[in-house]
Scaffold this motif. Structure first.
Motif, short mmCIF file in Angstrom:
data_model
loop_
_atom_site.label_atom_id
_atom_site.label_comp_id
_atom_site.label_asym_id
_atom_site.label_seq_id
_atom_site.Cartn_x
_atom_site.Cartn_y
_atom_site.Cartn_z
N ARG A 35 0.82 -1.21 0.00
CA ARG A 35 0.00 0.00 0.00
C ARG A 35 0.86 1.26 0.00
NH1 ARG A 35 -5.14 1.35 3.95
NH2 ARG A 35 -5.38 3.55 3.37
N ILE A 36 1.95 1.24 0.77
CA ILE A 36 2.83 2.42 0.83
C ILE A 36 3.39 2.74 -0.54
CG2 ILE A 36 5.01 3.29 1.75
CD1 ILE A 36 4.41 1.80 4.33
N GLU A 37 3.87 1.70 -1.25
CA GLU A 37 4.39 1.91 -2.60
C GLU A 37 3.29 2.41 -3.53
OE1 GLU A 37 7.72 -1.33 -3.58
OE2 GLU A 37 5.89 -2.22 -2.77
N ALA A 38 2.11 1.83 -3.40
CA ALA A 38 1.00 2.22 -4.27
C ALA A 38 0.63 3.68 -4.07
CB ALA A 38 -0.21 1.33 -4.00
N LEU A 54 -6.87 -8.34 -3.74
CA LEU A 54 -7.43 -8.04 -2.43
C LEU A 54 -7.13 -9.13 -1.41
CD1 LEU A 54 -10.94 -6.57 -3.36
CD2 LEU A 54 -8.86 -5.35 -2.79
N SER A 55 -6.63 -10.28 -1.88
CA SER A 55 -6.39 -11.41 -0.98
C SER A 55 -4.97 -11.37 -0.42
CB SER A 55 -6.62 -12.73 -1.72
OG SER A 55 -7.91 -12.76 -2.28
N ASP A 56 -4.66 -10.31 0.30
CA ASP A 56 -3.32 -10.17 0.89
C ASP A 56 -3.39 -10.53 2.37
OD1 ASP A 56 -1.11 -8.51 2.35
OD2 ASP A 56 -0.48 -8.61 0.26
N PRO A 57 -2.53 -11.44 2.82
CA PRO A 57 -2.60 -11.87 4.23
C PRO A 57 -2.06 -10.84 5.22
CG PRO A 57 -0.76 -12.95 3.11
CD PRO A 57 -1.50 -12.18 2.07
N VAL A 58 -1.32 -9.85 4.73
CA VAL A 58 -0.66 -8.89 5.63
C VAL A 58 -1.45 -7.58 5.71
CG1 VAL A 58 1.43 -7.58 6.08
CG2 VAL A 58 1.58 -9.90 5.14
N GLU A 59 -1.80 -7.01 4.55
CA GLU A 59 -2.48 -5.71 4.51
C GLU A 59 -3.97 -5.88 4.29
OE1 GLU A 59 1.05 -2.92 2.62
OE2 GLU A 59 -0.60 -3.57 1.34
N PHE A 64 -8.06 -0.33 1.86
CA PHE A 64 -7.35 0.54 0.92
C PHE A 64 -8.24 0.89 -0.26
CE2 PHE A 64 -4.00 0.70 -2.61
CZ PHE A 64 -3.77 2.06 -2.43
N CYS A 65 -8.94 -0.10 -0.78
CA CYS A 65 -9.84 0.13 -1.91
C CYS A 65 -10.96 1.10 -1.52
CB CYS A 65 -10.43 -1.21 -2.37
SG CYS A 65 -11.34 -1.12 -3.92
N ARG A 66 -11.50 0.92 -0.32
CA ARG A 66 -12.56 1.82 0.15
C ARG A 66 -12.03 3.25 0.28
NH1 ARG A 66 -17.04 0.24 2.91
NH2 ARG A 66 -16.03 -1.68 3.62
N THR A 67 -10.81 3.39 0.78
CA THR A 67 -10.19 4.71 0.94
C THR A 67 -10.02 5.39 -0.42
OG1 THR A 67 -9.02 4.00 2.93
CG2 THR A 67 -8.17 5.95 1.80
N LEU A 68 -9.57 4.65 -1.41
CA LEU A 68 -9.41 5.21 -2.75
C LEU A 68 -10.73 5.75 -3.28
CD1 LEU A 68 -7.12 2.54 -4.50
CD2 LEU A 68 -6.49 4.89 -3.93
N LYS A 69 -11.79 4.99 -3.10
CA LYS A 69 -13.09 5.37 -3.66
C LYS A 69 -13.75 6.50 -2.88
CE LYS A 69 -13.38 2.78 -7.27
NZ LYS A 69 -13.49 3.36 -8.63
N ASN A 70 -13.38 6.68 -1.61
CA ASN A 70 -13.97 7.75 -0.80
C ASN A 70 -13.22 9.07 -0.92
OD1 ASN A 70 -16.00 6.12 0.19
ND2 ASN A 70 -14.90 5.54 2.04
#
Length: 462
Positions: A35-38, A54-59, A64-70
């Motif tokens: 996410r930081i790199e993105a 979206l299937s990341d075990p760590v993040e 993140f997707c919701r934040t982008l859209k908001n």
């Protein structure tokens, strides 16, 4: 194909495979694992579309997707969720946080590229409408009314002998409103559909009539009264090539037969919201700007609009790192047309030329009348080579066929000269905008000095 894609996936192999496919399709591609790199990439090199696992075990990629859209700054970026489990629950979760589509692995390449093309078309149209809306507000016009959730017109289209009562029930319950039923054959024969639906849901779950349904999707997209309606197609499970064809013909979204009511209603509501937003923005442009910023003779934008809109195009060019082309087009020896045939005849030439220009440019391009016989064209995301080709095409539009003076008068042939200036790869600052127009003017003078009916490209702006 053009556009910038950002791939976000923790697994390096997944990133590499997707990046190779996107580069082969002529996209510009960035790839990262976190996410930081993105966020760093998005802030400096904003993508048009994100492919995110979206299937990341760590993040928490869903958050993140919701934040982008908001975030208003990033809400317009299209998002496709990849690597999601192929279950109703997983698809619903991805759509619920703002993903525009969900494509579980293994992905069908044909469907993936068709979906990307479809989402980029929508994004381009949305950006243009929002850009024009911001221009109208900058000029001092009242902001359009806020968008409220309202009952929409929804129609379910099915072959006459294959209407799916379960699909109709799911739609009605999911949307909380009645849904009309129409036969596909009847819609194809009808010259008009009233009231015009905001959303067509087309049942193509039985592929026995797929060719007629391909024609229906294309037909609805080409008719003036239904062109702006959204289309959601229900296709048979396991038919990715059929789904891709519907998207390339103009469908807005695809679901497979057996999709849950929750996912179906989420997708339908998203299409309705987008349709109502686009309608509102179009009304803003039509009603708020028309009288004040258009040329009364040709109906093109006038100099007042150009000054404000060009500033936004330049800012957009600088933000995206893509070139902006500005052209000045001038009718050769136009004074002699007025002197020989009268000013009424000259006006007819100007009106017909405006129509030719308007009909042969993209929706995102700006065309305006900025002087007596002088027209300005601004083309975002256009390189010097593309600009020269477009300028020659516009020049040929002038001399390819004569202009009708009416009232039994002669058919008049005229020519035009075009000057072109193109911003640098890193865009152009607002203070340089006047210089860019001056360069286009100087190139126009050079075209006329070279014998007229010519295109000249300013070397200084390339």
């Amino acid at each position: 194909m053009s556009g910038r894609i950002l791939i976000i996936d923790t697994v390096a192999t997944n990133r590499i495979v997707l990046k190779v496919k996107m580069l082969a399709a002529q996209f510009s591609v960035d790839a990262c694992s976190s996410r930081i790199e993105a966020e760093a990439i998005i802030s400096t090199n904003r993508p048009d579309l994100i492919l995110i696992n979206l299937s990341d075990p760590v993040e928490d990629r869903h958050e993140f997707c919701r934040t982008l859209k908001n975030d208003p700054q990033t809400s317009g970026i299209a998002v496709i969720a990849v690597g999601v489990a192929d279950t109703s629950k997983a698809r619903f979760a991805a759509l619920d946080v703002g993903a525009d589509d969900v494509l579980p692995r293994p992905m069908n390449d044909t469907l993936l590229l068709a979906r990307i093309r479809s989402l980029l078309r929508v994004r381009s149209a949305s950006q243009e409408l929002l850009l024009r809306d911001s221009t109208s507000r900058a000029l001092g016009f009242e902001e359009a009314n806020a968008l409220f959730e309202t009952a929409a017109h929804v129609a379910l289209l099915s072959p006459e002998d294959m209407q799916d009562g379960n699909l109709l029930t799911m739609l009605g319950k999911g949307l909380g409103q009645p849904v009309r039923t129409l036969s596909t054959a009847g819609v194809l024969k009808a010259t008009a559909v009233t009231p015009v639906p905001d959303l067509f849901v087309i049942d193509a779950s039985s592929d026995t009539s797929q060719h007629a349904l391909f024609r229906l999707v294309s037909d609805l997209r080409s008719r003036s009264e239904t062109r702006q309606s959204t289309q959601l197609i229900v296709v048979p499970h396991g038919k990715p090539d059929m789904a891709a064809m519907f998207l390339d013909l103009g469908a807005d979204d695809i679901v497979t037969s057996g999709t849950s009511q929750g996912e179906l209603s989420l997708r339908a509501k998203a299409l309705i919201r987008r349709k109502l937003l686009h309608d509102r923005l179009r009304d803003t442009v039509r009603n708020g700007l028309h009288a004040a910023v258009t040329d009364p003779l040709t109906g093109l934008y006038n100099r007042r609009y150009v000054e404000s809109h060009l500033t936004r195009l330049a800012e957009q060019s600088r933000g995206s790192g893509r070139e902006l082309a500005v052209m000045m087009l001038d009718i050769d020896y136009f004074k002699s047309v007025n002197d020989t045939y009268g000013h009424a005849a000259g006006d007819k030439v100007l009106v017909q030329l405006a129509d030719r220009l308007r009909e042969n440019l993209r929706a995102i391009d700006l065309v305006a009348r900025v002087g007596g016989e002088e027209f300005l064209v601004a083309m975002p995301r256009t390189s010097a080579v593309q600009a020269r080709n477009a300028a020659n095409r516009l020049r040929r539009l002038v001399n390819c066929r004569p202009f009708d003076l009416g009232d039994g008068g002669p058919k008049l042939r005229v020519t035009a000269s075009v000057g072109v200036a193109v911003s640098g790869q890193n865009g152009m600052h607002q203070t340089e905008l006047t210089r860019m127009c001056d360069l286009a003017d100087a190139a126009l003078y050079a075209a006329k000095s070279a014998g007229r009916d010519q295109v000249a490209l300013s070397k200084s702006a390339a």
